[in-house]
Write an enzyme that holds these catalytic residues in place. Structure first.
Site, short mmCIF file in Angstrom:
data_model
loop_
_atom_site.label_atom_id
_atom_site.label_comp_id
_atom_site.label_asym_id
_atom_site.label_seq_id
_atom_site.Cartn_x
_atom_site.Cartn_y
_atom_site.Cartn_z
CG ASP A 194 4.08 0.35 1.81
OD1 ASP A 194 3.53 -0.75 1.97
OD2 ASP A 194 3.90 1.31 2.56
CG PHE B 52 -1.53 1.52 9.81
CD1 PHE B 52 -2.56 2.41 10.03
CD2 PHE B 52 -1.27 1.13 8.50
CE1 PHE B 52 -3.32 2.90 8.99
CE2 PHE B 52 -2.02 1.62 7.44
CZ PHE B 52 -3.05 2.51 7.69
CG ASN B 53 0.50 -2.91 7.65
OD1 ASN B 53 0.11 -1.83 7.23
ND2 ASN B 53 1.69 -3.41 7.34
CB THR C 160 4.53 -4.19 3.12
OG1 THR C 160 4.20 -3.68 1.82
CG2 THR C 160 5.67 -5.19 3.01
CG HIS D 293 7.33 0.55 9.90
ND1 HIS D 293 7.47 0.36 11.25
CD2 HIS D 293 6.94 1.85 9.74
CE1 HIS D 293 7.18 1.47 11.89
NE2 HIS D 293 6.86 2.39 11.00
CG ASP D 294 6.04 -1.60 4.63
OD1 ASP D 294 5.65 -2.12 5.69
OD2 ASP D 294 5.36 -0.78 4.00
CG ASN E 172 0.74 3.38 4.31
OD1 ASN E 172 0.60 3.38 5.53
ND2 ASN E 172 1.67 2.68 3.69
CG ASP F 240 -0.24 0.01 2.54
OD1 ASP F 240 0.96 -0.37 2.59
OD2 ASP F 240 -0.86 0.42 3.55
#
Length: 304
Positions: A15, A164-165, A123, A232-233, A39, A10
């Site tokens: 990402d 979040f995810n 992700t 993060h991703d 996102n 996303d």
């Protein structure tokens, strides 16, 4: 041997950094990119994925996926990533177009047509993957593993309890966690610790056109503190290529589906409730120095 992978994503700044790295890493074969609302809305995440494929002149198909979670009301993270999802760099309008088929259909077709097992790397919200597993369970034996960014053992970034995810679509996360497919959880326990430092970002900025783009969007990521930016991703790709840089624990993890703790990932850390069974390999620590050195090498060696 190359790792054959599918990115379900996303974009989103982190990402975008992950996609950029995966597209250019010589040990990876990106068979498909699927997009999901997360996102930002799915029309924007799809445009962003196409933009990156065009930016690096790669022939990788992109399929648009779910525009909302399975049951929960959609909430984006534009406050972190900007209204476009990739704030900070003036990208040209993409000329590539998404596949006519849906993300779920593209996932099914790509997995079933592959001569080798495929690694899925979600992700964003796991909506597409959950729909795939529910509608086409025949794909399960052909999925080598799922390396998913998401979850946390104790510190949330959407609520005090939830990452979040998983929070975005907890019902989809529950389906994925209980699928029986080998699952690695690359969650906040490592992604908030193993940050890309400001020093690394400054060095990346000097590494050609790709480095300029990556440093520009990283400079607009509001998930930043004095130790650097939480990309993060990107850690999903780092884990796939360098699992030795992580410490992990095999645990049973459940997802809270309602109430004030919705989206929380609850691990049976004492092994008290599931008769010794586990369903997730949870990343609990990372070699941050190695992560930063690897990212610099990826940009300098593979994106020129």
């Amino acid at each position: 041997m190359k790792h054959k992978i599918i990115l379900d994503t996303d974009p989103g700044i982190d990402d975008a950094v992950m996609i950029s790295t995966a597209l250019n890493e010589p040990n990876l074969d990106v068979a498909l990119i699927t997009t999901v609302a997360g996102n930002v809305t799915v029309d924007k995440t799809t445009k962003n994925a196409l933009t990156l494929v065009d930016f690096f002149n790669k022939n990788v198909p992109v399929a648009a996926g779910a525009s909302e979670p399975l049951l929960k009301k959609f909430e984006d993270a534009a406050r972190i990533h900007g209204e476009s999802g990739m704030a900070g760099y003036d990208f040209p309008t993409p000329t590539s177009r998404p596949l006519a088929k849906s993300a779920v259909q593209a996932l099914r077709d790509t997995i079933m047509a592959s001569e080798e097992p495929i690694t899925l790397i979600p992700t964003g919200a796991y909506t597409n993957i959950a729909l795939l597993l529910r509608e086409y369970p025949e794909v399960k034996p052909k999925i080598k593993e799922i390396i998913a960014m998401g979850g946390t053992l104790g510190r949330g970034n959407m609520t005090s309890a939830a990452e979040f995810n998983v929070f975005t679509d907890p019902h989809a996360a529950a389906i994925v966690y209980n699928s029986g497919i080998p699952l690695v959880m690359v969650g906040l326990d490592v992604t908030l610790t193993g940050r890309i430092t400001d020093e690394t970002t400054a060095k990346v900025a000097k590494l050609g056109r790709a480095g300029k783009m990556l440093s520009a969007i990283l400079g607009h990521d509001f998930d930043h503190d004095e130790t650097g930016t939480a990309v993060h991703d990107l850690q999903t790709i780092f884990y796939l290529l360098h699992p030795e840089a992580f410490q992990t624990k095999d645990l049973w993890v459940d997802v809270v589906l309602s109430g004030p703790a919705i989206g929380e990932t609850v691990a049976d850390i004492r092994g008290a409730y599931h008769n010794g069974k586990t369903n997730v390999k949870v990343c609990v620590d990372i070699d941050t120095k190695a992560f930063n050195e690897w990212f610099l090498t990826e940009v300098s060696d593979n994106m020129q």
